[in-house]
Design an enzyme around this catalytic site. Structure first.
Site, PDB file in Angstrom:
ATOM      1  N   PHE A  13       0.850  -1.357   0.298  1.00 10.24           N
ATOM      2  CA  PHE A  13      -0.050   0.039   0.103  1.00 10.24           C
ATOM      3  C   PHE A  13       0.905   1.264   0.121  1.00 10.24           C
ATOM      4  O   PHE A  13       1.824   1.372   0.778  1.00 10.24           O
ATOM      5  CB  PHE A  13      -1.007  -0.091   1.239  1.00 10.24           C
TER       6      PHE A  13
ATOM      7  N   ASP B 291       2.453  -4.656   8.742  1.00 15.77           N
ATOM      8  CA  ASP B 291       1.080  -3.945   8.363  1.00 15.77           C
ATOM      9  C   ASP B 291       0.037  -4.847   8.486  1.00 15.77           C
ATOM     10  O   ASP B 291      -0.167  -5.804   7.339  1.00 15.77           O
ATOM     11  CB  ASP B 291       1.151  -2.948   7.110  1.00 15.77           C
TER      12      ASP B 291
ATOM     13  N   ARG C 207     -11.960  -4.365  -6.675  1.00 14.70           N
ATOM     14  CA  ARG C 207     -11.944  -5.146  -5.592  1.00 14.70           C
ATOM     15  C   ARG C 207     -13.349  -5.330  -4.789  1.00 14.70           C
ATOM     16  O   ARG C 207     -14.024  -4.624  -4.603  1.00 14.70           O
ATOM     17  CB  ARG C 207     -11.050  -4.135  -4.659  1.00 14.70           C
TER      18      ARG C 207
ATOM     19  N   TYR D   3     -10.426   1.128  10.753  1.00 11.34           N
ATOM     20  CA  TYR D   3     -11.779   1.478  10.375  1.00 11.34           C
ATOM     21  C   TYR D   3     -12.245   0.733   9.140  1.00 11.34           C
ATOM     22  O   TYR D   3     -13.321   0.709   8.326  1.00 11.34           O
ATOM     23  CB  TYR D   3     -11.573   2.917   9.646  1.00 11.34           C
ATOM     24  N   LYS D   4     -11.319  -0.248   8.917  1.00 11.11           N
ATOM     25  CA  LYS D   4     -11.715  -1.676   7.857  1.00 11.11           C
ATOM     26  C   LYS D   4     -12.492  -2.576   8.408  1.00 11.11           C
ATOM     27  O   LYS D   4     -13.574  -2.492   8.904  1.00 11.11           O
ATOM     28  CB  LYS D   4     -10.610  -1.974   7.200  1.00 11.11           C
TER      29      LYS D   4
HETATM   30  C1  LIG Z   1      -5.743   1.278   4.467  1.00 10.76           C
HETATM   31  C2  LIG Z   1      -4.049   1.154   4.730  1.00 10.76           C
HETATM   32  C3  LIG Z   1      -3.230   2.013   5.086  1.00 10.76           C
HETATM   33  C4  LIG Z   1      -4.087   3.413   5.600  1.00 10.76           C
HETATM   34  O1  LIG Z   1      -3.185   4.065   6.408  1.00 10.76           O
HETATM   35  P1  LIG Z   1      -3.822   5.680   6.942  1.00 10.76           P
HETATM   36  O2  LIG Z   1      -2.828   6.245   7.668  1.00 10.76           O
HETATM   37  O3  LIG Z   1      -5.118   5.294   7.850  1.00 10.76           O
HETATM   38  O4  LIG Z   1      -4.551   6.280   5.734  1.00 10.76           O
HETATM   39  C5  LIG Z   1      -2.116   1.746   5.263  1.00 10.76           C
HETATM   40  N1  LIG Z   1      -1.477   0.473   5.225  1.00 10.76           N
HETATM   41  C6  LIG Z   1      -2.135  -0.386   4.436  1.00 10.76           C
HETATM   42  C7  LIG Z   1      -1.529  -1.777   4.089  1.00 10.76           C
HETATM   43  C8  LIG Z   1      -3.460  -0.122   4.382  1.00 10.76           C
HETATM   44  O5  LIG Z   1      -4.328  -1.197   3.637  1.00 10.76           O
END
Ligand SMILES: *Cc1c(COP(=O)(O)O)cnc(C)c1O
Length: 410
Positions: free
Chosen positions: A126, A197, A369, A222-223
């Site tokens: 990501f 992560d 997705r 939040y996921k």
């Molecule tokens: C959703 C996601 C993020 C989001 O990071 P934020 O700081 O909350 O915007 C980071 N890493 C991964 C792998 C994600 O899927």
């Protein structure tokens, strides 16, 4: 052709986890396949936030830091997340964003390996993960960023200069799952730490940081944890590595914040990962959202998640055969709780589905997705979504100018 709706109805009728759906407030007429990006709103969250706004903030005012337990909220919420990631009570801090927590942990890892300079980062991760690592290398002169492609490549690139490996447990595009124990062991054999992560893992698949000898982890709430838009992220460091030296050395991470000492001294354990004042409103929403996990049979839920992913892939490959869809996700488990399909018109197809109340998302350049939040989806929803996808493809409903216009968020 198998009757996919009949099969779905039979699966739903025999589903011992069906009760969890009633704990969510889902809008009428929507099949929500984007809980991997923003989870649905659990029942009880609105009431809890109202209580914080009125009884705790309006009436309690500053007394609520003690009386309503605001001060301990980051660790109390962390204790709700701990069993989902295989760690102990008091080990998880909740606050800031995943991006900010990546920065803290990467810097702490560099500090814990002072004779090493390389952050080894997954190239396809990501984007924010790589961006935060790049930002850190601009700040710390000796730090260097190197990329790797896959688990094989990590092994090849684990040299004596590598301080930390940064990767996702479940990949945000493909949903491929890394072998956490194997990566930890390989990194440790080379003297490096690993920062996981868990954004697409927590609440969707089993995670055992403690049992696999992990060092550090961050993740979103939040996921699949349904904490609401912008809910604070979590961070964990193995107790053996604490206290960590992280550069965002704010007073809330101090060993004695209310001593008002001149010099920083990190708190032991999870508190040392905190920087500033906790986000009380969003932490309270998240706290309420996490209550359901006290009742959930986790192995049964992980099995349901896997069954849903398998069901959807099989249904789509059967119903939509010949329409140019290419499965991006692994054909067999282990995998995360979402599925990616490439299609040159993926963006417009997703928009056409959203117009029918079937909400998935799109990841450039051409991946559709679909996420299967196992707490509130039914197999019948999956069949309905696969049938709608077939219809959009067969009728070329996507080929309409209103489905081509892109919003700021895809
Ligand atoms: C959703 C996601 C993020 C989001 O990071 P934020 O700081 O909350 O915007 C980071 N890493 C991964 C792998 C994600 O899927």
């Amino acid at each position: 052709m198998t009757d996919w709706m009949e099969r779905a109805v039979a699966l739903d009728a025999n589903d011992g986890m069906a009760w969890t759906r009633d704990r969510f407030e889902l809008p009428e007429g929507v099949i929500y396949l984007d809980g991997n990006s923003l989870g649905a709103r659990p029942r009880g969250v609105a009431e809890r936030v109202a209580q914080v706004l009125d009884a705790e903030w309006r009436d309690g005012l500053i007394r609520s830091w003690n009386d309503a337990g605001w001060f301990d909220l980051p660790l109390r919420v962390g204790d709700r997340i701990a069993p989902l990631i295989g760690v102990g009570a008091g080990e998880v801090a909740v606050g800031d964003s995943t991006s900010v927590n990546l920065f803290k942990c990467l810097a702490a890892a560099l500090h814990a390996r002072p004779d090493r300079s390389v952050i080894l980062c997954e190239a396809g991760n990501f984007p924010t993960d790589g961006y935060m690592a790049q930002g850190l290398t601009r700040l710390v002169e000796k730090a260097e960023l190197r990329w790797f492609d896959d688990a094989e490549d990590v092994r090849a690139k684990l040299g004596p200069d590598v301080a930390v490996v940064l990767l996702s447990h479940v990949h945000y595009r493909s949903a491929a799952v890394q072998d956490m124990a194997a990566v930890n062991a390989a990194a440790h054999a080379a003297g490096a730490l690993v920062l996981w992560d868990l954004s697409h893992s927590t609440g969707a698949v089993p995670v055992d940081l403690g049992g696999t000898g992990a060092d550090m982890a961050v993740g979103c709430t939040y996921k699949y944890l349904n904490g609401g838009p912008g809910a604070p992220a979590f961070a964990w460091v193995a107790p053996g590595l604490a206290p960590v030296s992280q550069p965002l050395a704010g007073w809330m991470g101090h060993a004695a914040p209310f001593a008002f000492d001149r010099d920083y001294a990190p708190a032991d354990g999870a508190r040392g990962l905190m920087a500033g004042t906790p986000q009380v409103l969003s932490l309270s929403a998240l706290d309420a959202a996490l209550e359901i996990w006290e009742e959930v049979d986790r192995p049964a839920l992980w099995a349901r998640s896997e069954a849903m992913v398998a069901f959807f892939i099989d249904a789509v490959l059967d119903l939509c055969a010949g329409h140019g869809l290419a499965l991006v996700s692994p054909r067999a488990a282990p995998r995360g709780s979402h599925v990616g399909f490439d299609h040159p018109e993926g963006y417009a197809i997703v928009q056409a589905l959203i117009a029918r109340g079937i909400i998935g998302d799109f990841r450039a350049p051409q991946m559709m997705r679909f996420g299967f939040a196992p707490l509130y989806l039914r197999f019948a929803d999956l069949t309905a979504a696969a049938l709608a996808l077939r219809d959009v493809l067969e009728t070329r409903a996507w080929d309409d100018p209103r489905f081509q216009a892109r919003g700021a968020v895809t």
